[in-house]
Design an enzyme around this catalytic site. Sequence first.
Site: not given
Ligand code: GLC
Ligand code: GLC
Length: 812
Positions: A487
């Site tokens: 993300d």
């Molecule tokens: C933030 C977190 C990430 C997560 C995302 C979801 O970016 O660092 O881990 O997946 O929020 O909204």
């Molecule tokens: C968080 C989110 C997932 C994403 C991950 C890596 O765990 O829930 O959707 O893939 O972060 O950013």
Amino acid sequence: MQYGFFDDDRREYVITRPDTPLPWINYLGTDGYFGIISNTAGGYSFYRDARLRRLTRYRYNGVPTDAGGRYLYLRDRRDGHFWSPTWQPTRTDLDEYQCRHGLGYTTIRSRHRDIEATVRFFVPIDQNLEVWDLSLLNAGEETARLSVFSAVEFALWDAWDDATNFQRNLSTGEVEVVDGIVYHKTEYRERRNHFAFFACSEPLVGFDSQRDEFLGRYHGWDRPAAVERGESGNSIAHGWAPIGSHHVAVSLEPGERRRILFALGYHENPSDRKFDPPDSQAIDRTTVTPVIASFLDPGHVDEAFQALEDRWSRYLGVLQVDTPDVHTNRMVNIWNAYQCMVTFNLSRSASYFESGVGRGMGFRDTNQDLLGFVHMVPDRARERILDVAATQLETGGAYHQYQPLTKRGNDAVGGNFNDDPLWIVLAVAAYVAETGDFAILDEPVVFDNRPGTEAPLFEHLDRSIQYTLDRLGPHGLPLIGRADWNDCLNLNTFSDEPGESFQTTTNRDGKVAESVFIAGLFVLAAAEMAQLAHRIAANEIARRCEQAAEGMAAAVARHGWDGAWFLRAYDHFGNAVGSHDDSEGQIFIEPQGMNVMAGIGIGDGRARQALSSVHERLATDHGIAILEPPFTRYRLELGEITTYPPGYKENGGIFCHTNPWVMIAETMIGSGDRAHDYYLRINPSARAEQSAIHRCEPYVYAQMIAGPAAPSHGEAKNSWLSGTAAWNYVAITQWILGIRPTLDGLRLQPVIPADWDGFRAIRRYRGATYHIEVRRRGRGNNVSLLVDGVPIEGTLVPAAAGGEVQVEVVLE
Ligand code: GLC
Ligand code: GLC
């Protein structure tokens, strides 16, 4: 340093001191009514949606931590001394303390002033309520005269509003107290047809429903005025902060026991039967009172608890293993499977780290959660798949999230994560492999929840595949969109506004930045799709998918290789990300794991090379870091990933979700030793001895363990709600132990450590029970199979019609 131990026979983790490094929590409920509960009875409850139907109040970020819970106070009437038998909120020194977290229940037992108190919290199957089953034993020599107080603080339903909109909220609270039952009915007068209740099995000497009356001015939950003076205020809340509190007087002779039951729950009335009498504002209690009465009956409560235990035995009985490694056994047989149920139910909504107000169900998260869950309750998996598919867009794209209460997509939290649609292919393939239910592929499913747009589920999958092919970049690799699985790798965002959301901002047209990770995921998904297509004689589609997968693998070979590992991406300017050419972020874990899982580079040595680079550059004693070296400064063209201090989260943390991809990849090149070694590095049970460093619960995975660049290397955060649960379950059970459902039946292909002499397993699969015995004869991974004593070619056990099947696997 340890704070407890595993009791595997009872499927419990036993916490032996209340002041754990962080609240160590558990979950109550599996269907509609849920609670989180800490080892000192902190936490809260909700109905289906942790944001919109919050029953009780919790203060995230409060000090001391873990404020808000299921509180009990015992007061010695001789001298007014009082304490909490669950330690919080009074935090009185207890002579004995023990918390047992089990599957769907938590029991806390303590002893103070010779009073032994045991309280078991659980949610009965199919009920929208929780039971607090308290028993008191006088272990002293004198008669004990006690006051028992209970207390919960109600949330005014929408947890976000509850925590922010005080100008309204402080005037809306309403309750009714009838026969000692506190009914919380804020907003029932208008559009809600639901209310909460809190009841006690014993006659009361008093009650409270207004918080400030119970606590007294400037008092906290550790010192309620009503408990101090030994007398409830019999308050009726109007506005301010409704609570529920009962006061029961108990006399116990030496050796005498007393059981007191409390029921806290949620109830809905039909909109035309809300009030009784109909023209009044009083709750119609016709349907709720029998439910409450039945759970204040000890015999009925015992039966309900037994039913819960039986249900868990059935769920876990689908796969039980007996290997030479206790951590493997414990996680596979109990805790990892349990965590998979919790992530399936709650996605990323409510934990000690997820506030329950933030997120809906992620499209990619949910599809991955299914991988570790599908064998336990395939019917629920089927329903979930159809729900998720119904949020898919006609383009094949997906809302990044949908709301569990409405089951509708929600783009307020961003869209265009270009990996999203591919995950549903993996989920459906896993479901069909488990069940053989090919009919699901024909189910008509709408797009974007719009009636009239129905297409067979199979076509949804086909559009997912096509979605990637419609969005290829300059190197023929998939465009990344807002981000892919990571993300925080935001290659089109270019955000320089403080506080701007990386999830919703896009400042570039998105036609250049490409993801090597999505390429690998595509190859994997297209191969699964081709197999499904063959099986339903959609040969044209099968061929198309196979060709597309080959084409993509070729693009990765040409443009996705950095020399000793796979590149991560190309940024908006066409520069390589995850390359030795960069000064930071030279190697990322995701494409190494995913590409090898997809089979890329296995034939030509690149897979082996990539995995040995992972071993050299990323592996630590606490797990495999996500990238190396971490970014030390903000990089506009990379986005959120560079916002985290080095060693945390996506910037060089051990992002545990990715580790099982590497474990699986290791099994694919035949390295059972390395796969299992990586497995143990993040296995919570194997890390229990280091609890002082790890700090999170030793019975479940956390999303992240701080990476080597962080001052707190080895410290876990964000336990429970993580794709780590499902993927570790898949890695250990299907690839290392090698018991793998396929479209054609159960495949047995263990890639276990060389020094294991074998293992046993029992697997229920498509109506038959397989008794599996694996024996090592040589150090390799070559499989010879005997099914019911008869030698079989290959690794696939032919599907049995039912009954018991004996399978012997010899490894050489
Ligand atoms: C933030 C977190 C990430 C997560 C995302 C979801 O970016 O660092 O881990 O997946 O929020 O909204
Ligand atoms: C968080 C989110 C997932 C994403 C991950 C890596 O765990 O829930 O959707 O893939 O972060 O950013």
